[in-house]
Design a protein around this motif. Sequence first.
Motif, PDB file in Angstrom:
ATOM      1  N   VAL A   1       0.851  -1.186   0.000  1.00  0.00           N
ATOM      2  CA  VAL A   1       0.000   0.000   0.000  1.00  0.00           C
ATOM      3  C   VAL A   1       0.884   1.232   0.000  1.00  0.00           C
ATOM      4  O   VAL A   1       1.826   1.337   0.785  1.00  0.00           O
ATOM      5  CB  VAL A   1      -0.935   0.007   1.227  1.00  0.00           C
ATOM      6  CG1 VAL A   1      -1.731   1.301   1.288  1.00  0.00           C
ATOM      7  CG2 VAL A   1      -1.862  -1.193   1.195  1.00  0.00           C
ATOM      8  N   VAL A   2       0.575   2.176  -0.908  1.00  0.00           N
ATOM      9  CA  VAL A   2       1.286   3.454  -0.980  1.00  0.00           C
ATOM     10  C   VAL A   2       0.351   4.502  -0.388  1.00  0.00           C
ATOM     11  O   VAL A   2      -0.826   4.570  -0.753  1.00  0.00           O
ATOM     12  CB  VAL A   2       1.640   3.822  -2.441  1.00  0.00           C
ATOM     13  CG1 VAL A   2       2.393   5.140  -2.490  1.00  0.00           C
ATOM     14  CG2 VAL A   2       2.442   2.712  -3.099  1.00  0.00           C
ATOM     15  N   GLY A   3       0.861   5.287   0.539  1.00  0.00           N
ATOM     16  CA  GLY A   3       0.040   6.315   1.186  1.00  0.00           C
ATOM     17  C   GLY A   3       0.876   7.143   2.135  1.00  0.00           C
ATOM     18  O   GLY A   3       2.097   7.219   1.999  1.00  0.00           O
ATOM     19  N   ARG A   4       0.206   7.733   3.096  1.00  0.00           N
ATOM     20  CA  ARG A   4       0.923   8.537   4.088  1.00  0.00           C
ATOM     21  C   ARG A   4       1.502   7.622   5.167  1.00  0.00           C
ATOM     22  O   ARG A   4       1.482   6.404   5.047  1.00  0.00           O
ATOM     23  CB  ARG A   4      -0.029   9.575   4.685  1.00  0.00           C
ATOM     24  CG  ARG A   4      -0.428  10.653   3.687  1.00  0.00           C
ATOM     25  CD  ARG A   4      -1.071  11.858   4.349  1.00  0.00           C
ATOM     26  NE  ARG A   4      -2.039  11.514   5.351  1.00  0.00           N
ATOM     27  CZ  ARG A   4      -3.366  11.614   5.219  1.00  0.00           C
ATOM     28  NH1 ARG A   4      -3.874  12.049   4.090  1.00  0.00           N
ATOM     29  NH2 ARG A   4      -4.172  11.278   6.193  1.00  0.00           N
ATOM     30  N   GLN A   5       1.998   8.233   6.210  1.00  0.00           N
ATOM     31  CA  GLN A   5       2.638   7.515   7.313  1.00  0.00           C
ATOM     32  C   GLN A   5       1.810   6.321   7.766  1.00  0.00           C
ATOM     33  O   GLN A   5       0.607   6.419   7.921  1.00  0.00           O
ATOM     34  CB  GLN A   5       2.834   8.478   8.499  1.00  0.00           C
ATOM     35  CG  GLN A   5       3.786   7.978   9.545  1.00  0.00           C
ATOM     36  CD  GLN A   5       5.205   7.870   9.018  1.00  0.00           C
ATOM     37  OE1 GLN A   5       5.638   8.615   8.173  1.00  0.00           O
ATOM     38  NE2 GLN A   5       5.932   6.902   9.539  1.00  0.00           N
ATOM     39  N   GLY A   6       2.458   5.177   7.936  1.00  0.00           N
ATOM     40  CA  GLY A   6       1.779   3.969   8.384  1.00  0.00           C
ATOM     41  C   GLY A   6       1.497   2.979   7.255  1.00  0.00           C
ATOM     42  O   GLY A   6       1.133   1.841   7.519  1.00  0.00           O
ATOM     43  N   SER A   7       1.668   3.398   6.019  1.00  0.00           N
ATOM     44  CA  SER A   7       1.453   2.471   4.902  1.00  0.00           C
ATOM     45  C   SER A   7       2.763   1.736   4.608  1.00  0.00           C
ATOM     46  O   SER A   7       3.805   2.057   5.169  1.00  0.00           O
ATOM     47  CB  SER A   7       0.948   3.227   3.675  1.00  0.00           C
ATOM     48  OG  SER A   7       1.911   4.148   3.240  1.00  0.00           O
ATOM     49  N   ASP A   8       2.702   0.765   3.707  1.00  0.00           N
ATOM     50  CA  ASP A   8       3.911  -0.001   3.352  1.00  0.00           C
ATOM     51  C   ASP A   8       4.960   0.884   2.682  1.00  0.00           C
ATOM     52  O   ASP A   8       6.156   0.702   2.876  1.00  0.00           O
ATOM     53  CB  ASP A   8       3.546  -1.153   2.407  1.00  0.00           C
ATOM     54  CG  ASP A   8       2.543  -2.111   3.033  1.00  0.00           C
ATOM     55  OD1 ASP A   8       2.682  -2.413   4.229  1.00  0.00           O
ATOM     56  OD2 ASP A   8       1.616  -2.540   2.324  1.00  0.00           O
ATOM     57  N   VAL A   9       4.493   1.817   1.845  1.00  0.00           N
ATOM     58  CA  VAL A   9       5.381   2.784   1.184  1.00  0.00           C
ATOM     59  C   VAL A   9       4.895   4.171   1.615  1.00  0.00           C
ATOM     60  O   VAL A   9       4.012   4.750   0.987  1.00  0.00           O
ATOM     61  CB  VAL A   9       5.343   2.632  -0.354  1.00  0.00           C
ATOM     62  CG1 VAL A   9       6.261   3.646  -1.012  1.00  0.00           C
ATOM     63  CG2 VAL A   9       5.721   1.214  -0.769  1.00  0.00           C
ATOM     64  N   PRO A  10       5.444   4.699   2.723  1.00  0.00           N
ATOM     65  CA  PRO A  10       4.965   5.992   3.241  1.00  0.00           C
ATOM     66  C   PRO A  10       5.580   7.179   2.501  1.00  0.00           C
ATOM     67  O   PRO A  10       6.782   7.221   2.263  1.00  0.00           O
ATOM     68  CB  PRO A  10       5.424   5.965   4.701  1.00  0.00           C
ATOM     69  CG  PRO A  10       6.639   5.098   4.703  1.00  0.00           C
ATOM     70  CD  PRO A  10       6.437   4.087   3.593  1.00  0.00           C
ATOM     71  N   LEU A  11       4.714   8.125   2.110  1.00  0.00           N
ATOM     72  CA  LEU A  11       5.173   9.354   1.459  1.00  0.00           C
ATOM     73  C   LEU A  11       4.691  10.543   2.274  1.00  0.00           C
ATOM     74  O   LEU A  11       3.579  10.535   2.789  1.00  0.00           O
ATOM     75  CB  LEU A  11       4.630   9.441   0.028  1.00  0.00           C
ATOM     76  CG  LEU A  11       5.017   8.308  -0.914  1.00  0.00           C
ATOM     77  CD1 LEU A  11       4.364   8.502  -2.269  1.00  0.00           C
ATOM     78  CD2 LEU A  11       6.517   8.199  -1.062  1.00  0.00           C
ATOM     79  N   ASN A  12       5.509  11.558   2.340  1.00  0.00           N
ATOM     80  CA  ASN A  12       5.174  12.765   3.091  1.00  0.00           C
ATOM     81  C   ASN A  12       4.497  13.770   2.152  1.00  0.00           C
ATOM     82  O   ASN A  12       5.056  14.806   1.845  1.00  0.00           O
ATOM     83  CB  ASN A  12       6.452  13.347   3.714  1.00  0.00           C
ATOM     84  CG  ASN A  12       6.160  14.536   4.587  1.00  0.00           C
ATOM     85  OD1 ASN A  12       5.060  14.675   5.093  1.00  0.00           O
ATOM     86  ND2 ASN A  12       7.134  15.406   4.739  1.00  0.00           N
ATOM     87  N   ASP A  13       3.309  13.434   1.662  1.00  0.00           N
ATOM     88  CA  ASP A  13       2.588  14.288   0.727  1.00  0.00           C
ATOM     89  C   ASP A  13       1.175  14.497   1.276  1.00  0.00           C
ATOM     90  O   ASP A  13       0.389  13.552   1.337  1.00  0.00           O
ATOM     91  CB  ASP A  13       2.540  13.620  -0.652  1.00  0.00           C
ATOM     92  CG  ASP A  13       1.944  14.505  -1.733  1.00  0.00           C
ATOM     93  OD1 ASP A  13       1.211  15.453  -1.391  1.00  0.00           O
ATOM     94  OD2 ASP A  13       2.202  14.243  -2.918  1.00  0.00           O
ATOM     95  N   PRO A  14       0.832  15.726   1.686  1.00  0.00           N
ATOM     96  CA  PRO A  14      -0.486  15.968   2.276  1.00  0.00           C
ATOM     97  C   PRO A  14      -1.645  15.795   1.283  1.00  0.00           C
ATOM     98  O   PRO A  14      -2.788  15.696   1.693  1.00  0.00           O
ATOM     99  CB  PRO A  14      -0.406  17.419   2.761  1.00  0.00           C
ATOM    100  CG  PRO A  14       0.687  18.039   1.955  1.00  0.00           C
ATOM    101  CD  PRO A  14       1.644  16.934   1.645  1.00  0.00           C
ATOM    102  N   GLU A  15      -1.344  15.700  -0.015  1.00  0.00           N
ATOM    103  CA  GLU A  15      -2.395  15.544  -1.017  1.00  0.00           C
ATOM    104  C   GLU A  15      -2.764  14.092  -1.283  1.00  0.00           C
ATOM    105  O   GLU A  15      -3.650  13.815  -2.090  1.00  0.00           O
ATOM    106  CB  GLU A  15      -1.973  16.213  -2.329  1.00  0.00           C
ATOM    107  CG  GLU A  15      -1.836  17.717  -2.205  1.00  0.00           C
ATOM    108  CD  GLU A  15      -1.428  18.356  -3.519  1.00  0.00           C
ATOM    109  OE1 GLU A  15      -1.765  17.804  -4.592  1.00  0.00           O
ATOM    110  OE2 GLU A  15      -0.759  19.394  -3.468  1.00  0.00           O
ATOM    111  N   ILE A  16      -2.087  13.148  -0.615  1.00  0.00           N
ATOM    112  CA  ILE A  16      -2.437  11.745  -0.823  1.00  0.00           C
ATOM    113  C   ILE A  16      -3.184  11.217   0.391  1.00  0.00           C
ATOM    114  O   ILE A  16      -3.074  11.731   1.499  1.00  0.00           O
ATOM    115  CB  ILE A  16      -1.208  10.874  -1.151  1.00  0.00           C
ATOM    116  CG1 ILE A  16      -0.232  10.797   0.021  1.00  0.00           C
ATOM    117  CG2 ILE A  16      -0.501  11.369  -2.391  1.00  0.00           C
ATOM    118  CD1 ILE A  16       0.907   9.830  -0.220  1.00  0.00           C
TER     119      ILE A  16
END
Length: 176
Positions: free
Chosen positions: A104-119
């Motif tokens: 899973v790609v998403g914000r903090q806590g997902s398998d692939v965490p990204l620091n993007d407030p738009e996701i």
Amino acid sequence: MQVACSHCGKQHVLNDADVEKHGKVQFHCAKCGKVTIVQSERRPDMTMVISPLPSFARADASAASLLAQEDPTLRLPADLFIVLTVLSGPSKGEAHILKSPRSVVGRQGSDVPLNDPEISRRHCVIEVRDRNVSLKDLDSTNGTFFDDERVRAAVLLDGAEFRIGSSLIRVNFQRK
């Protein structure tokens, strides 16, 4: 579609839908009267209509049901790493090697965490079946985009790029 007579070069306009539907069409030239055959090339990365729609692409497919499904065909390739590289956005420059065939790609806590407030927290999922990589949107608020088109699902080849929020992400296969 505009094509030229293969005999005299006169330009003709053909209906795109007819050429795509049949793959190969012939027409009589208005100038010389001879027959020209036009063959439509089907690219492997072309958008295709799938009927009936698979469950992940239906409107009633929820993110929870997608992630809850067990799929024995999911597996990472033995000889390759599948790497997601963030090309733009707040996490630009980050590279993530997939550790699981369903990530899973998403914000903090997902398998692939990204620091993007738009996701979204759980924005999309990447599923790997050896060298076949599929991308599925998880009912995200701002959508998942492939080839500048909002998609519910897409097949990703080596070097393919997709966008979530303000993050552009490239998928690469790297030898181990």
